[in-house]
Design a protein around this motif. Structure first.
Motif, PDB file in Angstrom:
ATOM      1  N   ALA A  34       0.837  -1.195   0.000  1.00  0.00           N
ATOM      2  CA  ALA A  34       0.000   0.000   0.000  1.00  0.00           C
ATOM      3  C   ALA A  34       0.873   1.246   0.000  1.00  0.00           C
ATOM      4  CB  ALA A  34      -0.918   0.003   1.221  1.00  0.00           C
ATOM      5  N   ALA A  35       0.352   2.304  -0.606  1.00  0.00           N
ATOM      6  CA  ALA A  35       1.077   3.576  -0.655  1.00  0.00           C
ATOM      7  C   ALA A  35       0.162   4.702  -0.204  1.00  0.00           C
ATOM      8  CB  ALA A  35       1.578   3.850  -2.067  1.00  0.00           C
ATOM      9  N   GLY A  36       0.704   5.599   0.616  1.00  0.00           N
ATOM     10  CA  GLY A  36      -0.114   6.703   1.090  1.00  0.00           C
ATOM     11  C   GLY A  36       0.640   7.598   2.034  1.00  0.00           C
ATOM     12  N   THR A  37      -0.110   8.433   2.727  1.00  0.00           N
ATOM     13  CA  THR A  37       0.526   9.376   3.640  1.00  0.00           C
ATOM     14  C   THR A  37       1.125   8.671   4.847  1.00  0.00           C
ATOM     15  OG1 THR A  37      -1.497   9.755   4.893  1.00  0.00           O
ATOM     16  CG2 THR A  37      -1.116  11.155   2.971  1.00  0.00           C
ATOM     17  N   GLY A  38       0.480   7.612   5.284  1.00  0.00           N
ATOM     18  CA  GLY A  38       0.981   6.864   6.436  1.00  0.00           C
ATOM     19  C   GLY A  38       1.108   7.703   7.692  1.00  0.00           C
ATOM     20  N   LEU A  39       0.214   8.670   7.857  1.00  0.00           N
ATOM     21  CA  LEU A  39       0.303   9.506   9.058  1.00  0.00           C
ATOM     22  C   LEU A  39       0.243   8.645  10.317  1.00  0.00           C
ATOM     23  CD1 LEU A  39      -1.905  12.552   8.016  1.00  0.00           C
ATOM     24  CD2 LEU A  39       0.591  12.405   8.120  1.00  0.00           C
ATOM     25  N   ARG A  40      -0.560   7.632  10.252  1.00  0.00           N
ATOM     26  CA  ARG A  40      -0.567   6.571  11.265  1.00  0.00           C
ATOM     27  C   ARG A  40      -0.236   5.312  10.494  1.00  0.00           C
ATOM     28  NH1 ARG A  40      -6.278   8.944  12.327  1.00  0.00           N
ATOM     29  NH2 ARG A  40      -5.783   9.307  10.130  1.00  0.00           N
ATOM     30  N   TRP A  41       0.974   4.839  10.648  1.00  0.00           N
ATOM     31  CA  TRP A  41       1.543   3.928   9.659  1.00  0.00           C
ATOM     32  C   TRP A  41       0.754   2.656   9.457  1.00  0.00           C
ATOM     33  CZ3 TRP A  41       3.135  -1.101  10.078  1.00  0.00           C
ATOM     34  CH2 TRP A  41       3.291  -1.618  11.371  1.00  0.00           C
ATOM     35  N   ALA A  42       0.055   2.179  10.482  1.00  0.00           N
ATOM     36  CA  ALA A  42      -0.658   0.905  10.381  1.00  0.00           C
ATOM     37  C   ALA A  42      -2.153   1.081  10.158  1.00  0.00           C
ATOM     38  CB  ALA A  42      -0.414   0.083  11.646  1.00  0.00           C
ATOM     39  N   ARG A  43      -2.560   2.299   9.847  1.00  0.00           N
ATOM     40  CA  ARG A  43      -3.977   2.575   9.685  1.00  0.00           C
ATOM     41  C   ARG A  43      -4.330   2.513   8.211  1.00  0.00           C
ATOM     42  NH1 ARG A  43      -8.092   5.090  12.744  1.00  0.00           N
ATOM     43  NH2 ARG A  43      -9.504   6.336  11.474  1.00  0.00           N
ATOM     44  N   GLU A  44      -5.223   1.623   7.825  1.00  0.00           N
ATOM     45  CA  GLU A  44      -5.569   1.424   6.421  1.00  0.00           C
ATOM     46  C   GLU A  44      -6.056   2.709   5.754  1.00  0.00           C
ATOM     47  OE1 GLU A  44      -7.809  -2.646   7.457  1.00  0.00           O
ATOM     48  OE2 GLU A  44      -7.943  -2.065   5.358  1.00  0.00           O
ATOM     49  N   GLU A  45      -6.776   3.515   6.518  1.00  0.00           N
ATOM     50  CA  GLU A  45      -7.375   4.722   5.941  1.00  0.00           C
ATOM     51  C   GLU A  45      -6.330   5.733   5.468  1.00  0.00           C
ATOM     52  OE1 GLU A  45     -10.376   2.869   8.639  1.00  0.00           O
ATOM     53  OE2 GLU A  45      -8.219   3.193   8.635  1.00  0.00           O
ATOM     54  N   ASP A  46      -5.102   5.581   5.937  1.00  0.00           N
ATOM     55  CA  ASP A  46      -4.053   6.510   5.540  1.00  0.00           C
ATOM     56  C   ASP A  46      -3.315   6.073   4.280  1.00  0.00           C
ATOM     57  OD1 ASP A  46      -3.007   7.502   8.916  1.00  0.00           O
ATOM     58  OD2 ASP A  46      -4.683   8.107   7.644  1.00  0.00           O
ATOM     59  N   TYR A  47      -3.822   5.009   3.626  1.00  0.00           N
ATOM     60  CA  TYR A  47      -3.208   4.523   2.393  1.00  0.00           C
ATOM     61  C   TYR A  47      -4.231   4.557   1.288  1.00  0.00           C
ATOM     62  CZ  TYR A  47       0.645   3.185   5.349  1.00  0.00           C
ATOM     63  OH  TYR A  47       1.687   3.221   6.228  1.00  0.00           O
ATOM     64  N   LYS A  48      -3.908   5.318   0.247  1.00  0.00           N
ATOM     65  CA  LYS A  48      -4.869   5.527  -0.833  1.00  0.00           C
ATOM     66  C   LYS A  48      -4.786   4.446  -1.894  1.00  0.00           C
ATOM     67  CE  LYS A  48      -6.324   9.110  -4.128  1.00  0.00           C
ATOM     68  NZ  LYS A  48      -6.052  10.494  -4.610  1.00  0.00           N
ATOM     69  N   PHE A  49      -3.583   3.904  -2.095  1.00  0.00           N
ATOM     70  CA  PHE A  49      -3.366   2.970  -3.202  1.00  0.00           C
ATOM     71  C   PHE A  49      -2.994   1.590  -2.666  1.00  0.00           C
ATOM     72  CE2 PHE A  49      -3.743   6.352  -6.108  1.00  0.00           C
ATOM     73  CZ  PHE A  49      -3.060   7.439  -5.590  1.00  0.00           C
ATOM     74  N   TRP A  50      -3.572   0.565  -3.273  1.00  0.00           N
ATOM     75  CA  TRP A  50      -3.381  -0.803  -2.823  1.00  0.00           C
ATOM     76  C   TRP A  50      -3.129  -1.737  -3.996  1.00  0.00           C
ATOM     77  CZ3 TRP A  50      -3.656  -2.371   2.348  1.00  0.00           C
ATOM     78  CH2 TRP A  50      -4.040  -1.368   3.256  1.00  0.00           C
ATOM     79  N   GLY A  51      -2.292  -2.738  -3.766  1.00  0.00           N
ATOM     80  CA  GLY A  51      -2.151  -3.806  -4.729  1.00  0.00           C
ATOM     81  C   GLY A  51      -3.213  -4.866  -4.483  1.00  0.00           C
ATOM     82  N   HIS A  52      -3.183  -5.912  -5.301  1.00  0.00           N
ATOM     83  CA  HIS A  52      -4.178  -6.970  -5.196  1.00  0.00           C
ATOM     84  C   HIS A  52      -3.748  -8.098  -4.255  1.00  0.00           C
ATOM     85  CE1 HIS A  52      -6.823  -5.270  -8.164  1.00  0.00           C
ATOM     86  NE2 HIS A  52      -5.818  -5.125  -9.000  1.00  0.00           N
ATOM     87  N   GLY A  53      -2.507  -8.071  -3.826  1.00  0.00           N
ATOM     88  CA  GLY A  53      -2.050  -9.018  -2.831  1.00  0.00           C
ATOM     89  C   GLY A  53      -1.315 -10.215  -3.396  1.00  0.00           C
ATOM     90  N   THR A  54      -0.508 -10.827  -2.544  1.00  0.00           N
ATOM     91  CA  THR A  54       0.182 -12.073  -2.862  1.00  0.00           C
ATOM     92  C   THR A  54       0.076 -12.989  -1.651  1.00  0.00           C
ATOM     93  OG1 THR A  54       2.277 -13.016  -3.668  1.00  0.00           O
ATOM     94  CG2 THR A  54       2.456 -11.190  -2.116  1.00  0.00           C
ATOM     95  N   GLN A  55      -0.265 -14.247  -1.896  1.00  0.00           N
ATOM     96  CA  GLN A  55      -0.549 -15.186  -0.809  1.00  0.00           C
ATOM     97  C   GLN A  55       0.730 -15.788  -0.242  1.00  0.00           C
ATOM     98  OE1 GLN A  55      -3.537 -15.984   0.656  1.00  0.00           O
ATOM     99  NE2 GLN A  55      -2.400 -17.303   2.089  1.00  0.00           N
ATOM    100  N   VAL A  56       0.809 -15.801   1.076  1.00  0.00           N
ATOM    101  CA  VAL A  56       1.900 -16.478   1.783  1.00  0.00           C
ATOM    102  C   VAL A  56       1.275 -17.555   2.663  1.00  0.00           C
ATOM    103  CG1 VAL A  56       3.693 -16.225   3.537  1.00  0.00           C
ATOM    104  CG2 VAL A  56       3.427 -14.480   1.755  1.00  0.00           C
ATOM    105  N   THR A  57       1.741 -18.780   2.488  1.00  0.00           N
ATOM    106  CA  THR A  57       1.244 -19.898   3.280  1.00  0.00           C
ATOM    107  C   THR A  57       2.420 -20.596   3.949  1.00  0.00           C
ATOM    108  OG1 THR A  57      -0.611 -20.219   1.758  1.00  0.00           O
ATOM    109  CG2 THR A  57      -0.084 -22.032   3.251  1.00  0.00           C
ATOM    110  N   VAL A  58       2.358 -20.709   5.275  1.00  0.00           N
ATOM    111  CA  VAL A  58       3.429 -21.336   6.035  1.00  0.00           C
ATOM    112  C   VAL A  58       2.876 -22.583   6.710  1.00  0.00           C
ATOM    113  CG1 VAL A  58       5.208 -20.998   7.786  1.00  0.00           C
ATOM    114  CG2 VAL A  58       4.398 -19.045   6.445  1.00  0.00           C
ATOM    115  N   SER A  59       3.452 -23.709   6.399  1.00  0.00           N
ATOM    116  CA  SER A  59       2.995 -24.975   6.983  1.00  0.00           C
ATOM    117  C   SER A  59       3.869 -25.330   8.190  1.00  0.00           C
ATOM    118  CB  SER A  59       3.044 -26.080   5.948  1.00  0.00           C
ATOM    119  OG  SER A  59       4.358 -26.208   5.436  1.00  0.00           O
ATOM    120  N   PRO A  60       3.268 -26.056   9.150  1.00  0.00           N
ATOM    121  CA  PRO A  60       4.022 -26.408  10.378  1.00  0.00           C
ATOM    122  C   PRO A  60       5.246 -27.272  10.074  1.00  0.00           C
ATOM    123  CG  PRO A  60       1.667 -26.736  10.666  1.00  0.00           C
ATOM    124  CD  PRO A  60       1.881 -26.480   9.196  1.00  0.00           C
TER     125      PRO A  60
END
Length: 123
Positions: free
Chosen positions: A97-123
């Motif tokens: 995500a890209a944005g102002t990040g005024l509160r770095w972990a707050r979704e609302e502070d990021y205007k642009f998002w990718g579609h994601g990539t899946q990470v799966t960790v098995s025991p």
């Protein structure tokens, strides 16, 4: 308009490593922060790490400190998330995500998002 494309996800065993990449295009210099968020089924999306130009600041959620490392290549419009010592709790869809990040972990502070990539960790 900023476009973000993630890559590098996959399936690994616990203790393994992955490196996620985020390719950005379109005036990313306007975005103070590039961040990685993740979301697993049934859970809220959470901020994992952020790299912000203002203050040259790096942020991590406590659960990944010492294991994950975020980096950003402004000249190449790339961002990376190096993930080591992965455990099953890290399984999630990871978003750049890209944005102002005024509160770095707050979704609302990021205007642009990718579609994601899946990470799966098995025991």
């Amino acid at each position: 308009q900023v476009q973000l494309v993630e890559s590098g996800g996959g399936s690994v065993q616990a203790g393994g490593s992955l490196r996620l990449s985020c390719a950005a295009s379109g005036n990313t210099y306007r975005s103070n922060c590039i961040a990685w968020f993740r979301q697993n089924q049934g859970k809220e999306r959470e901020g994992v790490a952020a790299s912000c130009i203002r203050g040259d600041a790096i942020y991590y959620v406590d659960s990944v400190k010492g294991r994950f490392s975020i980096s950003r290549d402004i000249a190449e419009d790339m961002a990376y998330l190096e993930m080591n010592r992965l455990n099953p709790e890290d399984t999630a869809m990871y978003y750049c995500a890209a944005g102002t990040g005024l509160r770095w972990a707050r979704e609302e502070d990021y205007k642009f998002w990718g579609h994601g990539t899946q990470v799966t960790v098995s025991p």
